[in-house]
Design an enzyme around this catalytic site. Structure first.
Site, PDB file in Angstrom:
ATOM      1  N   LYS A 114     -86.078 -77.887 -45.550  1.00 43.95           N
ATOM      2  CA  LYS A 114     -87.330 -77.335 -46.087  1.00 43.95           C
ATOM      3  C   LYS A 114     -87.192 -75.833 -46.163  1.00 43.95           C
ATOM      4  O   LYS A 114     -86.406 -75.232 -45.432  1.00 43.95           O
ATOM      5  CB  LYS A 114     -88.504 -77.683 -45.167  1.00 43.95           C
ATOM      6  CG  LYS A 114     -89.839 -77.706 -45.877  1.00 43.95           C
ATOM      7  CD  LYS A 114     -89.989 -79.003 -46.654  1.00 43.95           C
ATOM      8  CE  LYS A 114     -91.349 -79.174 -47.250  1.00 43.95           C
ATOM      9  NZ  LYS A 114     -91.568 -80.594 -47.576  1.00 43.95           N
TER      10      LYS A 114
HETATM   11  N1  GLU Z   1     -91.782 -81.383 -51.062  1.00 43.95           N
HETATM   12  C1  GLU Z   1     -91.724 -82.796 -51.275  1.00 43.95           C
HETATM   13  C2  GLU Z   1     -91.799 -83.529 -49.954  1.00 43.95           C
HETATM   14  O1  GLU Z   1     -92.335 -83.024 -49.003  1.00 43.95           O
HETATM   15  C3  GLU Z   1     -90.561 -83.201 -52.157  1.00 43.95           C
HETATM   16  C4  GLU Z   1     -89.206 -82.894 -51.622  1.00 43.95           C
HETATM   17  C5  GLU Z   1     -88.081 -83.145 -52.600  1.00 43.95           C
HETATM   18  O2  GLU Z   1     -88.328 -83.669 -53.664  1.00 43.95           O
HETATM   19  O3  GLU Z   1     -86.943 -82.790 -52.259  1.00 43.95           O
HETATM   20  O4  GLU Z   1     -91.391 -84.656 -49.834  1.00 43.95           O
END
Ligand code: GLU
Length: 407
Positions: A114
């Site tokens: 993240k």
């Molecule tokens: N931000 C989204 C999540 O929390 C998508 C993450 C992604 O597609 O890599 O799952």
């Protein structure tokens, strides 16, 4: 001189402590080795960068940015980038760990990551956002890459931001690198169905849950908190399935109509004005009251920790679908379980986004793009299987912990 008070963060508890606590609880239930837990509760890598940006007024502001990799045992790390004023390193670490579990549960070959920048994107111009994104990408350029770590949108970021990341990375490499980021616009290698994917995945989970509870979506009363990418599409899909959406909200205002909010009109209003404020045909409701409404399904699709030990006992919904990451705290989870309320956890309920991100990554690497129906059908397969596996595990885990270990 006037002092400007910093707004209080929405985070009441440290999300990373919550994530570690959840891991220990699962490890205890399944008798997972302590040594392994010691490794899994830490993040493999956390990079902190400062991001200087020339603002439109001529000033230079320095923002703090993070990119965290939790685990890469199953493949390159994957996870969104969040632009929000409350972002902290520990929040990003928690979100990275949740991505590891989310990818594993969906059976896609990624670990968890993240990123985030502490900023208020709605108060920044497009130029400021672009300069901030491009500088941040340059600062983490050695961390990301199609075989290494692949960002995506999250709270406060979108396809436009992904396009800047893609372009900055590609300019540095000297050629287009489609697989470096997902959630890209369709014109530059995005996938059909990606924008709606998180909500669609949540819809598939709700369909399964309703079936298990021998209810029907037709006539089901739903309240949706958050009207961004996840909440707005989920409200629309549930309406299309025959549910009555009795309330929706965004960060500035909430709308309540027990006969049903006109979701399509609310989406059009939000698109035009940027907010739900001023929408007619519904009464105002606060974000706190929305959570406690008389309804069958409650979908918190905004931020973490909105259902806590303070309000969980007053929640009336029979099913909670975690469209956001971490909206229900562990203490609230226990209270809801005692009440017989079914919580569809984030790592299952909002996994649709990363699943279609995986499809986008695969399509980009192959330079071969699929039809939307194919994307949605494959997403349905993965989410439905993950739902049924989780259901089966819960069936075994619950009596096991209730009975305890003999002797
Ligand atoms: N931000 C989204 C999540 O929390 C998508 C993450 C992604 O597609 O890599 O799952």
């Amino acid at each position: 001189m006037t002092t400007v008070e910093a707004p209080a963060s929405h985070l009441r508890e440290n999300p990373y402590e919550i994530a570690k606590q959840q891991l220990r609880k699962v490890a205890q239930t399944f008798a997972i080795d302590d040594n392994l837990v010691n490794v899994l509760q830490e993040c493999k890598k956390a990079v902190v960068v400062s991001v200087p940006v020339s603002m439109d007024d001529g000033a230079t502001r320095v923002f703090e940015g993070y990119r965290v990799t939790h685990n890469i045992a199953r493949g390159p790390s994957k996870g969104g980038i969040r632009y929000h004023v409350d972002v902290t390193l520990d929040e990003v670490k928690a979100l990275a760990m949740w991505m590891t579990w989310k990818c594993a549960l969906s059976g896609i070959p990624f670990g968890g990551a993240k990123g985030g920048i502490v900023c208020s994107p709605k108060q920044m111009s497009e130029g400021e956002l672009q300069r901030m994104t491009r500088r941040f990408t340059s600062e983490i350029i050695n961390e990301i890459g199609p075989e290494r770590d692949i960002p995506a949108p999250d709270v406060g970021t979108d396809g436009r931001v992904m396009a800047w990341i893609f372009d900055t990375y590609s300019m540095n490499k000297g050629h287009s690198v489609l697989g470096v980021v997902t959630g890209k616009p369709l014109t530059i290698g995005g996938s059909l169905g990606r924008e709606e994917a998180t909500a669609r995945g949540a819809l598939y989970c709700v369909r399964e849950a309703v079936r298990k509870k021998q209810m029907s979506l037709a006539g089901t009363r739903v309240a949706v908190q958050g009207f961004g990418n996840v909440g707005s599409y989920l409200a629309r899909f549930l309406t299309e399935d025959g549910a009555t959406v009795v309330a929706v909200s965004d960060s500035t205002s909430g709308l309540h109509n027990s006969n049903g909010v006109d979701v399509a009109a609310a989406i059009a209003h939000k698109r035009e004005t940027g907010t739900l404020e001023g929408f007619r045909g519904a009464d105002a409701i606060s974000n706190d009251d929305l959570l406690l409404l008389e309804c069958d399904v409650l979908a918190p699709c905004a931020l973490e920790q909105v259902i806590t030990e303070d309000n969980a006992s007053q929640v009336k919904a029979k099913i909670i679908v975690e469209g956001a990451n971490g909206p229900v705290t562990p203490m609230a989870d226990d209270i809801l379980e005692d009440k017989g309320c079914l919580v569809l956890p984030d790592i299952l309920a909002n996994a649709g986004g990363v699943v279609v991100s995986y499809f986008e990554w695969v399509q980009g690497l192959q330079e071969y793009f699929w039809k939307e129906a194919e994307v949605n059908a494959k997403l349905n397969d993965i989410v439905t299987r993950a739902f049924n596996e989780t259901w089966a595990v819960q069936r075994v885990a619950e009596p096991t912990t209730t009975r305890g270990i003999y002797p």
